[in-house]
Design a protein around this motif. Structure first.
Motif, PDB file in Angstrom:
ATOM      1  N   LEU A 142     -41.950 -19.725  36.593  1.00 17.85           N
ATOM      2  CA  LEU A 142     -42.924 -19.493  35.526  1.00 17.85           C
ATOM      3  C   LEU A 142     -43.055 -18.016  35.174  1.00 17.85           C
ATOM      4  O   LEU A 142     -43.159 -17.651  34.002  1.00 17.85           O
ATOM      5  N   PHE A 192     -45.866 -17.859  47.171  1.00 17.24           N
ATOM      6  CA  PHE A 192     -46.272 -17.802  45.767  1.00 17.24           C
ATOM      7  C   PHE A 192     -46.246 -16.356  45.257  1.00 17.24           C
ATOM      8  O   PHE A 192     -45.751 -16.072  44.163  1.00 17.24           O
ATOM      9  N   LEU A 251     -40.547 -21.046  44.359  1.00 17.00           N
ATOM     10  CA  LEU A 251     -39.801 -21.608  43.239  1.00 17.00           C
ATOM     11  C   LEU A 251     -40.704 -21.827  42.034  1.00 17.00           C
ATOM     12  O   LEU A 251     -40.322 -21.543  40.895  1.00 17.00           O
ATOM     13  N   VAL A 252     -41.899 -22.319  42.298  1.00 18.75           N
ATOM     14  CA  VAL A 252     -42.844 -22.574  41.205  1.00 18.75           C
ATOM     15  C   VAL A 252     -43.240 -21.272  40.514  1.00 18.75           C
ATOM     16  O   VAL A 252     -43.159 -21.135  39.295  1.00 18.75           O
ATOM     17  N   SER A 253     -43.649 -20.285  41.309  1.00 22.29           N
ATOM     18  CA  SER A 253     -44.133 -19.037  40.713  1.00 22.29           C
ATOM     19  C   SER A 253     -43.005 -18.236  40.078  1.00 22.29           C
ATOM     20  O   SER A 253     -43.180 -17.611  39.036  1.00 22.29           O
ATOM     21  N   VAL A 294     -41.007 -23.531  48.318  1.00 23.52           N
ATOM     22  CA  VAL A 294     -41.524 -24.377  47.238  1.00 23.52           C
ATOM     23  C   VAL A 294     -42.518 -23.586  46.388  1.00 23.52           C
ATOM     24  O   VAL A 294     -42.460 -23.602  45.148  1.00 23.52           O
ATOM     25  N   ALA A 295     -43.445 -22.882  47.051  1.00 23.64           N
ATOM     26  CA  ALA A 295     -44.403 -22.055  46.315  1.00 23.64           C
ATOM     27  C   ALA A 295     -43.688 -20.969  45.524  1.00 23.64           C
ATOM     28  O   ALA A 295     -44.042 -20.660  44.384  1.00 23.64           O
TER      29      ALA A 295
END
Length: 431
Positions: A300, A347, A295-297, A292-293
């Motif tokens: 972006l 992340f 995918l976010v980083s 999850v971390a």
């Protein structure tokens, strides 16, 4: 580099003195979906054994000596990957068929990979496990090398950051899927190995027939054994940026596998979760948080890198942050501490994996024949997998009669990752 005509394609000077157009055609959503699917399918089948299922198979074969088996079997497989990655990349550059130069390697490689997974699933002893894993790594890395060469063929520079992040998202989502597959089929090892292999065949075939696979127009050099041996070498003196990118990749992959090779055993021996199913569930949830971390980083940072025209600050900074996550892991005393470390590392690795492929393709010595040089880069993926288990075992054994000094091992992995951040600084061709 030659100067292109206004509005025309970029031109590339080849070694033979021939000028070859380099595609600047943007890829569409169909290619990007196929790229995601191909990478996802291959990595579900490849990384699930590395992260969890090979450890379960080793425990089923030898019980408490599983760490020793993992420390010997995985390096042998990684040695096969080390040989096949540059070789397959170079040979696919030279391949000329009515179906293209990449497709035969993609299709043949993934089918052979699935066969090897069946062998592993039913391996009755450590010898068969070792041989099956060696064949699996050879076949999977032939597929991977060709897939990345196809990526370089298809994606223009202005889209590489975002498209590189798609690869990162696919690969790491696949790790998550493979880990949860292990939870559901922890008692059914044949399914745990064979089902991902079948999925890999289907999804890689989707990519193979969606991706453009045009044959280049430049003449091939005459085949010699010297040319074949040169597949494993790109001159670091003539191509220093490529060399620094290679070392950056090598070091962070080494740091990653120093821990992940023993992740399940870390849960059982360092955090004291003795039950295999409970430990596997904890690992799976940690990988979920990591992903999850990530995918976010990754989502972006790929966009930001293309927008800002910068690669180094993302790659170097994220590698240093990954080192911080390993140090947190070294001092985790509870499962919660493990989860915190997974978020930090996820992340960081999301940023790294989203941008590093774009950085590597940007510094390729010969962009029109990417298979060979990307194969050399992929040695930096395979060689650490060969070295990491033994290196980790060395640190695990210091001051411990049971090879369970996980604190020192994680600190050592963190130091390796920090060095990987530093070697990005001298790269000059990209910002």
């Amino acid at each position: 580099m030659s100067t292109p005509e206004p509005g025309g394609p970029a031109l590339l000077d080849l070694d033979e003195g021939i000028t070859q157009p380099v595609s600047t055609v943007r890829v569409g959503i169909g290619y990007q979906i196929a790229l995601f699917l191909g990478q996802f399918g291959l990595f579900v089948a490849l990384m699930a054994p590395v992260y969890v299922s090979m450890q379960l198979k080793a425990q089923a074969l030898v019980g408490e000596d599983a760490a020793t088996v993992i420390g010997s079997v995985l390096p042998i497989g990684a040695f096969g990957a080390l040989l096949m990655n540059p070789l397959a990349g170079a040979l696919s550059d030279r391949t000329r068929t009515r179906w293209g130069r990449r497709r035969p390697w993609l299709v043949g490689g993934v089918v052979l990979f699935a066969v090897a997974l069946v062998w592993i699933a039913y391996a009755p002893d450590v010898l068969n496990l070792t041989l099956g894993w060696l064949l699996a790594q050879i076949a999977a890395n032939a597929t991977l090398a060709t897939l990345l060469a196809s990526f370089a063929d298809n994606v223009p520079q202005v889209q590489r950051g975002r498209s590189s992040s798609i690869i990162a998202l696919a690969q790491n989502t696949a790790v998550l899927a493979g880990t949860y597959l292990s939870v559901f089929f922890v008692a059914n090892l044949p399914v745990l190995f064979i089902a991902p292999g079948i999925l890999a065949i289907f999804l890689v075939l989707v990519y193979a027939f969606v991706a453009r696979d045009d044959l280049p127009t430049y003449p091939l050099k005459k085949f010699t054994w010297l040319n074949l041996v040169s597949s494993f070498w790109t001159n670091p003196i003539k191509n220093p940026d490529f060399a620094f990118a290679w070392w950056s990749r090598f070091l962070i992959i080494l740091a990653t596998f120093m821990f992940t090779t023993y992740r399940l055993l870390y849960m059982q021996e360092h955090l004291g979760i003795a039950d295999a199913k409970a430990a596997t569930e904890a690992v799976a949830f940690g990988v979920l948080l990591y992903t999850v971390a990530l995918l976010v980083s990754a989502a972006l940072s790929g966009w930001a890198s293309d927008r800002l025209g910068r690669r180094k600050v993302f790659v170097g900074g994220s590698t240093a942050l990954f080192a911080v996550g390993l140090v947190v892991l070294a001092h985790a005393e509870t499962v919660t501490g493990f989860y915190v470390a997974e978020v930090v590392m996820g992340f960081a690795y999301g940023i790294y994996s989203a941008i590093d492929t774009a950085l590597v393709v940007d510094v390729l010595p010969n962009a029109d024949r990417p298979g060979k040089d990307l194969g050399v880069i992929n040695i930096a993926n395979a060689l650490p997998q060969s070295l990491a288990p033994a290196l980790s075992l060395f640190f695990l054994s210091i001051g411990s009669t049971h090879a369970d000094n996980y604190t020192l091992m994680c600190w050592a992995a963190g130091a390796v990752a920090l060095l990987g951040a530093l070697v990005v600084i001298p790269i000059k061709r990209v910002r």
